[in-house]
Design a protein around this motif. Sequence first.
Motif, PDB file in Angstrom:
ATOM      1  N   THR A   1       0.824  -1.210   0.000  1.00  0.00           N
ATOM      2  CA  THR A   1       0.000   0.000   0.000  1.00  0.00           C
ATOM      3  C   THR A   1       0.858   1.260   0.000  1.00  0.00           C
ATOM      4  O   THR A   1       0.467   2.281  -0.571  1.00  0.00           O
ATOM      5  CB  THR A   1      -0.953   0.031   1.209  1.00  0.00           C
ATOM      6  OG1 THR A   1      -0.214   0.099   2.429  1.00  0.00           O
ATOM      7  CG2 THR A   1      -1.863  -1.189   1.217  1.00  0.00           C
TER       8      THR A   1
ATOM      9  N   LEU B   1       3.501   1.544  -1.606  1.00  0.00           N
ATOM     10  CA  LEU B   1       4.017   1.643  -2.974  1.00  0.00           C
ATOM     11  C   LEU B   1       2.917   2.020  -3.967  1.00  0.00           C
ATOM     12  O   LEU B   1       3.198   2.195  -5.151  1.00  0.00           O
ATOM     13  CB  LEU B   1       4.644   0.322  -3.394  1.00  0.00           C
ATOM     14  CG  LEU B   1       5.679  -0.317  -2.456  1.00  0.00           C
ATOM     15  CD1 LEU B   1       6.260  -1.573  -3.088  1.00  0.00           C
ATOM     16  CD2 LEU B   1       6.782   0.662  -2.097  1.00  0.00           C
ATOM     17  N   GLY B   2       1.685   2.103  -3.492  1.00  0.00           N
ATOM     18  CA  GLY B   2       0.587   2.519  -4.350  1.00  0.00           C
ATOM     19  C   GLY B   2      -0.544   1.527  -4.509  1.00  0.00           C
ATOM     20  O   GLY B   2      -1.571   1.852  -5.114  1.00  0.00           O
TER      21      GLY B   2
ATOM     22  N   ASP C   1      -5.823   5.773  -1.231  1.00  0.00           N
ATOM     23  CA  ASP C   1      -4.412   5.701  -1.605  1.00  0.00           C
ATOM     24  C   ASP C   1      -3.569   5.944  -0.353  1.00  0.00           C
ATOM     25  O   ASP C   1      -3.652   7.003   0.261  1.00  0.00           O
ATOM     26  CB  ASP C   1      -4.135   6.766  -2.667  1.00  0.00           C
ATOM     27  CG  ASP C   1      -2.688   6.775  -3.141  1.00  0.00           C
ATOM     28  OD1 ASP C   1      -1.901   5.911  -2.694  1.00  0.00           O
ATOM     29  OD2 ASP C   1      -2.348   7.650  -3.952  1.00  0.00           O
TER      30      ASP C   1
ATOM     31  N   ALA D   1      -0.113   5.514  -0.448  1.00  0.00           N
ATOM     32  CA  ALA D   1       1.274   5.629  -0.881  1.00  0.00           C
ATOM     33  C   ALA D   1       2.004   6.702  -0.082  1.00  0.00           C
ATOM     34  O   ALA D   1       1.423   7.735   0.275  1.00  0.00           O
ATOM     35  CB  ALA D   1       1.341   5.948  -2.370  1.00  0.00           C
ATOM     36  N   HIS D   2       3.291   6.438   0.202  1.00  0.00           N
ATOM     37  CA  HIS D   2       4.090   7.403   0.968  1.00  0.00           C
ATOM     38  C   HIS D   2       5.239   7.906   0.099  1.00  0.00           C
ATOM     39  O   HIS D   2       6.010   7.108  -0.442  1.00  0.00           O
ATOM     40  CB  HIS D   2       4.644   6.769   2.240  1.00  0.00           C
ATOM     41  CG  HIS D   2       5.099   7.787   3.242  1.00  0.00           C
ATOM     42  ND1 HIS D   2       6.216   8.569   3.047  1.00  0.00           N
ATOM     43  CD2 HIS D   2       4.565   8.169   4.443  1.00  0.00           C
ATOM     44  CE1 HIS D   2       6.375   9.371   4.084  1.00  0.00           C
ATOM     45  NE2 HIS D   2       5.377   9.156   4.940  1.00  0.00           N
TER      46      HIS D   2
ATOM     47  N   MET E   1       0.188   0.063  -8.123  1.00  0.00           N
ATOM     48  CA  MET E   1       1.444  -0.030  -7.376  1.00  0.00           C
ATOM     49  C   MET E   1       2.608   0.318  -8.302  1.00  0.00           C
ATOM     50  O   MET E   1       3.294  -0.529  -8.853  1.00  0.00           O
ATOM     51  CB  MET E   1       1.628  -1.438  -6.783  1.00  0.00           C
ATOM     52  CG  MET E   1       2.721  -1.493  -5.716  1.00  0.00           C
ATOM     53  SD  MET E   1       2.885  -3.118  -4.930  1.00  0.00           S
ATOM     54  CE  MET E   1       3.795  -4.024  -6.200  1.00  0.00           C
TER      55      MET E   1
ATOM     56  N   THR F   1       5.465   2.212  -7.686  1.00  0.00           N
ATOM     57  CA  THR F   1       6.838   2.304  -7.175  1.00  0.00           C
ATOM     58  C   THR F   1       7.624   1.054  -7.548  1.00  0.00           C
ATOM     59  O   THR F   1       7.103  -0.067  -7.515  1.00  0.00           O
ATOM     60  CB  THR F   1       6.831   2.481  -5.649  1.00  0.00           C
ATOM     61  OG1 THR F   1       6.051   3.626  -5.320  1.00  0.00           O
ATOM     62  CG2 THR F   1       8.238   2.660  -5.103  1.00  0.00           C
TER      63      THR F   1
END
Length: 302
Positions: free
Chosen positions: A140, A142-143, A156, A158-159, A195, A197
């Motif tokens: 999660t 990573l998207g 979303d 994502a970090h 995802m 990343t």
Amino acid sequence: MNGQQAAQRIVAIKPIGVPTEGRGIDLQVKVTAPASGRDLPVIVFSHGNAWSMDGYEPLVDRWAAAGFVVVQPTHLDSRRNGIGFDDPRFGTIWRVRIADLHAVLDNLGDILDEAGLRGRVDEGRVAAVGHSWGGQTVGTLLGARVLDADGTPGEDFAHPAVRAGVLIAATGTGDTLTPFAAEHLPFMRPDYSTMTTQALVVTGGEDRSAMSTRGPDWFTDAYHLSPAPKSMLTITEGQHTLGGIAGESVAETTDEDPARVALVADAVSAYLLDVFGLDDTAWKDLDARAATSDGAFLLEHR
């Protein structure tokens, strides 16, 4: 890993508290790092169900010896917290897990300060790695998203600090959960289509989950269903703990093999050193070894 890396002394600092809200139980982490060196990259590691910051030493110690600072939170599902499937809190733990990793990333500077490492770390090179449930949690960041009962992707998570990820034995997708999993773990329905990343997916060719009606290919979804760039390492005879990555002689290890554990650990560090632009030698060497491994392990890229 070469002999110099194997001889590298490491240090571990624990527990370090991380501020959170509404968690009920304090979030604590363990930090493991090389005893020397500067500009060190970071791995934030998410454990599998029931484990804690004290598990996975066969991986973590090897990564630290290879030059990484590893931060391990203890999630709420750790057996030390006693929150089982029948606990009313269990249904939202998947969200708390994600919040734990966000809290670690958002407070990384303070964590490093408390560990006495702030001046030795490159905070621009951060990866997230997870095993099993931890793999889905990391996905999660990573998207990847979580599908609801109607198949609609959720929010979303994502970090932006996470530059790369590694998903080890991560949950697959599709309507193939067993009745037990559908009842107790309905969030095990990731949508990998977002995802984006870059990531390495690690799977076992003999990993047959009691949570899915599919076979070992269930654990390859993160590779096949996500946008490139992705790589996948398949340990042909590996089962869910891939030789014992959570610890030596632990109860759930069904395929104990220290060499297999070392392969997984070294593949992760080689991959991350390559994507961070620090050293591509070990990753290229692993690619070459895969071609001559007589099928013991496979390495794919897309």
